[in-house]
Design a protein around this motif. Structure first.
Motif, PDB file in Angstrom:
ATOM      1  N   ASP A 204       0.821  -1.209   0.000  1.00 10.79           N
ATOM      2  CA  ASP A 204       0.000   0.000   0.000  1.00 10.79           C
ATOM      3  C   ASP A 204       0.855   1.260   0.000  1.00 10.79           C
ATOM      4  O   ASP A 204       0.374   2.340   0.358  1.00 10.79           O
ATOM      5  CB  ASP A 204      -0.934   0.010   1.213  1.00 10.79           C
ATOM      6  N   ASN A 205       2.144   1.137  -0.380  1.00  8.86           N
ATOM      7  CA  ASN A 205       3.056   2.280  -0.490  1.00  8.86           C
ATOM      8  C   ASN A 205       3.223   3.037   0.827  1.00  8.86           C
ATOM      9  O   ASN A 205       3.456   4.245   0.833  1.00  8.86           O
ATOM     10  CB  ASN A 205       2.580   3.254  -1.579  1.00  8.86           C
ATOM     11  N   LYS A 254      -1.561  15.682   1.622  1.00  7.75           N
ATOM     12  CA  LYS A 254      -3.010  15.510   1.583  1.00  7.75           C
ATOM     13  C   LYS A 254      -3.725  16.492   2.502  1.00  7.75           C
ATOM     14  O   LYS A 254      -4.765  17.039   2.137  1.00  7.75           O
ATOM     15  CB  LYS A 254      -3.363  14.074   1.976  1.00  7.75           C
ATOM     16  N   TYR A 407       6.379  11.315  -3.666  1.00  9.33           N
ATOM     17  CA  TYR A 407       4.961  11.125  -3.345  1.00  9.33           C
ATOM     18  C   TYR A 407       4.143  10.752  -4.580  1.00  9.33           C
ATOM     19  O   TYR A 407       3.207   9.948  -4.503  1.00  9.33           O
ATOM     20  CB  TYR A 407       4.426  12.404  -2.705  1.00  9.33           C
ATOM     21  N   LYS A 408       4.501  11.280  -5.741  1.00 11.82           N
ATOM     22  CA  LYS A 408       3.719  11.053  -6.952  1.00 11.82           C
ATOM     23  C   LYS A 408       4.071   9.747  -7.659  1.00 11.82           C
ATOM     24  O   LYS A 408       3.254   9.219  -8.405  1.00 11.82           O
ATOM     25  CB  LYS A 408       3.921  12.218  -7.934  1.00 11.82           C
ATOM     26  N   PRO A 410       4.387   6.491  -6.647  1.00 13.37           N
ATOM     27  CA  PRO A 410       3.449   5.364  -6.445  1.00 13.37           C
ATOM     28  C   PRO A 410       2.088   5.612  -7.055  1.00 13.37           C
ATOM     29  O   PRO A 410       1.458   4.678  -7.583  1.00 13.37           O
ATOM     30  CB  PRO A 410       3.361   5.245  -4.920  1.00 13.37           C
ATOM     31  N   GLN A 411       1.592   6.851  -7.025  1.00 15.17           N
ATOM     32  CA  GLN A 411       0.297   7.139  -7.623  1.00 15.17           C
ATOM     33  C   GLN A 411       0.335   6.984  -9.134  1.00 15.17           C
ATOM     34  O   GLN A 411      -0.596   6.450  -9.737  1.00 15.17           O
ATOM     35  CB  GLN A 411      -0.131   8.556  -7.243  1.00 15.17           C
ATOM     36  N   GLN A 412       1.410   7.436  -9.765  1.00 13.33           N
ATOM     37  CA  GLN A 412       1.527   7.275 -11.212  1.00 13.33           C
ATOM     38  C   GLN A 412       1.637   5.803 -11.594  1.00 13.33           C
ATOM     39  O   GLN A 412       1.071   5.357 -12.586  1.00 13.33           O
ATOM     40  CB  GLN A 412       2.754   8.042 -11.708  1.00 13.33           C
ATOM     41  N   LYS A 414       0.389   3.295  -9.883  1.00  9.00           N
ATOM     42  CA  LYS A 414      -0.922   2.685  -9.670  1.00  9.00           C
ATOM     43  C   LYS A 414      -1.877   3.023 -10.803  1.00  9.00           C
ATOM     44  O   LYS A 414      -2.635   2.178 -11.281  1.00  9.00           O
ATOM     45  CB  LYS A 414      -1.490   3.173  -8.330  1.00  9.00           C
ATOM     46  N   THR A 415      -1.833   4.267 -11.276  1.00  9.29           N
ATOM     47  CA  THR A 415      -2.684   4.661 -12.402  1.00  9.29           C
ATOM     48  C   THR A 415      -2.308   3.925 -13.663  1.00  9.29           C
ATOM     49  O   THR A 415      -3.156   3.482 -14.437  1.00  9.29           O
ATOM     50  CB  THR A 415      -2.579   6.184 -12.619  1.00  9.29           C
ATOM     51  N   SER A 418      -3.578   0.352 -13.486  1.00  8.21           N
ATOM     52  CA  SER A 418      -5.029   0.251 -13.610  1.00  8.21           C
ATOM     53  C   SER A 418      -5.498   0.432 -15.043  1.00  8.21           C
ATOM     54  O   SER A 418      -6.518  -0.106 -15.441  1.00  8.21           O
ATOM     55  CB  SER A 418      -5.698   1.302 -12.708  1.00  8.21           C
TER      56      SER A 418
END
Length: 594
Positions: A204-205, A254, A407-408, A410-412, A414-415, A418
Motif C-alpha cells: 500500500d506504499n 493531503k 509522493y507522486k 506510487p500514484q503514477q 498505480k494509475t 489500472s
C-alpha cells in the motif's frame, strides 16, 4: 663500440665493431640521432666514409618525419631477441652484418628506438618488482598497456574489482533480523519493495526503512530516494535498519493544514491566514520563495544538561534563534544548525537520556557525527503538532521538490497499472468460477453482480451458523472455543494483550494520521476489548463491551446502540461509517515478521 656515458639501451649502427677499441680515442664528436639518442663516429678515418654517408641518410630521414619514429619504435624486429617483460636484448657487443643493399633496408636496420624517460623508469621499476616471477606469454599484446609488451606481468594482469554488492541486515519490530544482499545504487524505496515482495506484505506504499540509533535514542525514516549503502556508511556498528509502516510520510501533501498551524507559518500571519492549502505547499516547494516557521522551542545547551526556551526561526538557510525576544533583525539572529549536511531525528528516550522538559523532543544530527552526543542539537516542542510541523518543514526545506516526486511515483504507477494491466491474480484464483448449488443441479453464475452478491453471502454464512448454534444451547461467541471469539486474533490489526503505553508507541512509530487504529485486549475487563485510534495528532481509546440480547451475545462500543457478532464485523462497519468515532477507521497498525 660503446661510448662512455651513453646508456645501454641506445641502438648503434650495426657496422661498428667491438674490436675497434683504439679508434674510439680519435672520435671528436657525437651525432645526435633522435631525442635522447647518441652515436659516435670518426669522420677523419677514410675507412668509414660509407658509415658517414649512412648516418647522414639516417639523420635526414629522422628529421623529415618525426611521427615515423614513434611508429617504428613500437615494432620489434625478428632479429631482436626478447627477454623478461618484453625488454629488448641488451648486448655489450655489436652484431656484425652485411651492408644493406637498398636504402629502405639500410634505414630499417639502422633506425633507433625512441623510449620516453618516464616510461623507462616505470618499466625498470616494474621489472624490479617482478624479477622473480616467470614471464607469461601474452596472447593479446595489443591490449597490454606498458609498451605493448608481448608478455604479461603482474602489473598488466587484471585487478579484482568490487562486485558492487553489499550486505544489509534489516530488523522487524519484533526484533527478528534478515540479511539481504543489495547493489550499491539501491534506494530505500526499492529495498522496501523488495522486502514487501519477499514477505508477502500488502503493498500500500506505506512501508518505510527506518534508521535507528539505540545508543543515542534516535530514529528517522529514510527518504525514498536515499541510497541505503550511503546511509549505512554513516552508521555505527550498534545502529540498524528497521522495516515498518509509516503512514505519515507524505500525509502533509493531503492535509497540509493539519501539519502547518497558521500561528507557526510566518507567511500565513502576514496574509491574515487566508492562504489556501495548495498555495501553502507551493510556497514550500518553490525554491525561489522564502517561507519561514517560527515559534518557541526548548534548546539544550551544547555540552550541558540545561535547557533554554528560545524563539526559533526555520528557514532554507538554517535554524536560527533570536537573542532579543521575537526580533527577526539579522543582528539579533544566531545560527543553531545547518540543514544541508544534517538530518532531523525523533528522540525516543528524551526524558531518560537528556532530561527533556517535554515528551516531544527531536534532534538535528550532522552527518559526520556518529556517536557523539555533544555534537547533537537537541530541541523540544510544546506538543506533538508543533514537533511534527518543525520536522516536516525541515524535510521540505532540505529536499524540496524531491519529496513531491517521491509522493507522486506510487500514484503514477498505480494509475498506469489500472489502465494497462489487469489485477494480479494467482493461478488458483484464475481457475475458480462462481457456482450456485441452490437447485438440484449446480450452475455457473455468469452475471458479475450476482457472483459478488453470492460471495458476500457466503462470507457471512459462518456468522449465521454460529447464531443458530447459540439458540440450540452451544457456547456463546465470546467463549474461547467458539469461532467468533478467536477469529479476530488472525487479523493484522489485533495485537492481543499489549498495554496502553505500547499501543501509543506503535501508533506514534507508524505515523499519527487520522484513522490509524488497532484493537487489543482490555487490561481492566478480561471480557472486553479496546479500540485505539488517532485523530488530529491525538490518540484516543474506546472500550468494546459485551452485551446480551434475546439470549445472544454481541459486542458494542456505543452502549448497545449498534451491536456486532464479532470484532471483524465491528471493524468492517466503522471502516465504512464513522458512527460515534471522530473519523472512519482507515489505516490498521500492523507489524510484520521478516
Amino acid at each position: 663500440m660503446a661510448v662512455a656515458g651513453c646508456p645501454d639501451y641506445f641502438l648503434h649502427h650495426p657496422n661498428y665493431q667491438q674490436d675497434n677499441v683504439d679508434r674510439a680515442a680519435d672520435h671528436r664528436q657525437a651525432d645526435l640521432i633522435g631525442p635522447g639518442f647518441q652515436q659516435s663516429t670518426n669522420r677523419n678515418s677514410p675507412n668509414h666514409q660509407e658509415d658517414d654517408v649512412d648516418l647522414e641518410a639516417l639523420v635526414n630521414d629522422m628529421n623529415s618525419s618525426f611521427e615515423s619514429l614513434y611508429t617504428s619504435c613500437s615494432v620489434q624486429t625478428e632479429s631482436t631477441p626478447l627477454l623478461h617483460n618484453g625488454q629488448p636484448h641488451r648486448s655489450s657487443t655489436y652484431q656484425t652484418q652485411a651492408q644493406p643493399t637498398s636504402p629502405h633496408q639500410r634505414l630499417h636496420r639502422s633506425q633507433p628506438m625512441h623510449i620516453l624517460a618516464v616510461r623507462r623508469l616505470q618499466e625498470e621499476e616494474q621489472q624490479y618488482r617482478t624479477s622473480s616471477l616467470p614471464a607469461i606469454p601474452n596472447p593479446f599484446p595489443e591490449l597490454c598497456s606498458p609498451a605493448n609488451s608481448p608478455t604479461l606481468s603482474s602489473g598488466s594482469l587484471p585487478q579484482c574489482q568490487p562486485s558492487g554488492k553489499y550486505i544489509i541486515k534489516i530488523f522487524s519490530e519484533d526484533g527478528m533480523g534478515k540479511v539481504v544482499e543489495i547493489p550499491a545504487d539501491m534506494t530505500a524505496r526499492d529495498l522496501c519493495q523488495f522486502l514487501v515482495y519477499k514477505n508477502h506484505c500488502v503493498d500500500d506504499n506505506s512501508w518505510a526503512l527506518v534508521e535507528h540509533h539505540p545508543a543515542l535514542g534516535l530514529e528517522r525514516c529514510l527518504e525514498d530516494h536515499e541510497l541505503v549503502v550511503q546511509v549505512q556508511a554513516s552508521m555505527t556498528s550498534e545502529s540498524k535498519f528497521l522495516f515498518r509502516k509509516n503512514y505519515a510520510k507524505y500525509e502533509f501533501f493531503k492535509n497540509p493544514l493539519n501539519f502547518f498551524p497558521e500561528q507557526m507559518v510566518a507567511w500565513c500571519q502576514e496574509t491574515n491566514g487566508t492562504i489556501p492549502p495548495s498555495q501553502l505547499l507551493q510556497n514550500f516547494l518553490n525554491s525561489n520563495s522564502c517561507p519561514e516557521i517560527q515559534g518557541y522551542l526548548y534548546v539544550k545547551e551544547m555540552g550541558r544538561k540545561s535547557w533554554k526556551k528560545l524563539y526559533v526561526f526555520l528557514r532554507r538557510s538554517g535554524l536560527y534563534f533570536s537573542t532579543k525576544g521575537t526580533s527577526k533583525e539579522p543582528r539579533h539572529l544566531q545560527l543553531l544548525a545547518d540543514l544541508e549536511d544534517s538530518n532531523v531525528f525523533t528522540v525516543i528516550t528524551g526524558r531518560k537520556l537528556h532530561n527533556a522538559p517535554t515528551d516531544f523532543e527531536f534532534c538535528i544530527k550532522p552527518n559526520k557525527v556518529r556517536n557523539e552526543v555533544k555534537e547533537l542539537r537537541m530541541l523540544c516542542a510544546e506538543d506533538e503538532q508543533s514537533r511534527t510541523c518543525w520536522m516536516t518543514a525541515f524535510r521540505l526545506f532540505k529536499y524540496g521538490i524531491l519529496l513531491y516526486q517521491n509522493y507522486k511515483i506510487p500514484q503514477q504507477r498505480k494509475t498506469l497499472l489500472s489502465h494497462f494491466s489487469a489485477p494480479v491474480r494467482s493461478v488458483s484464483e484464475n481457475s475458480l468460477v462462481a457456482m450456485d448449488f441452490s437447485g438440484r443441479i449446480g450452475r455457473v453464475i455468469d452475471n458479475p453482480v450476482e457472483a459478488q452478491s453470492a460471495a458476500m453471502e457466503e462470507g457471512h454464512a459462518w456468522r449465521k451458523r454460529s447464531q443458530r448454534m447459540n439458540i440450540l444451547g452451544s457456547p456463546s461467541p465470546l467463549h474461547p472455543s467458539s469461532l467468533s471469539g478467536v477469529i479476530h486474533r488472525t487479523q493484522l490489526w489485533f495485537h492481543g494483550r499489549i498495554s496502553r503505553e505500547e499501543s501509543h508507541k506503535m501508533i506514534h512509530q507508524q505515523g499519527r494520521v487520522d484513522g490509524m487504529f488497532l484493537l487489543r485486549d482490555s487490561q481492566s475487563n478480561p471480557k472486553a476489548f479496546v479500540l485505539t485510534m488517532c485523530h488530529h495528532q491525538k490518540i484516543k481509546h474506546f472500550q468494546i463491551l459485551p452485551c446480551e440480547e434475546d439470549g445472544q451475545m454481541f459486542l458494542s462500543l456505543d452502549d448497545a446502540a449498534t451491536k456486532f457478532t464479532d470484532l471483524i464485523q465491528l471493524v468492517e462497519f466503522y471502516t465504512l461509517n464513522r458512527g460515534v468515532l471522530p473519523c472512519k477507521l482507515k489505516h490498521p497498525c500492523t507489524t510484520v515478521a521478516l
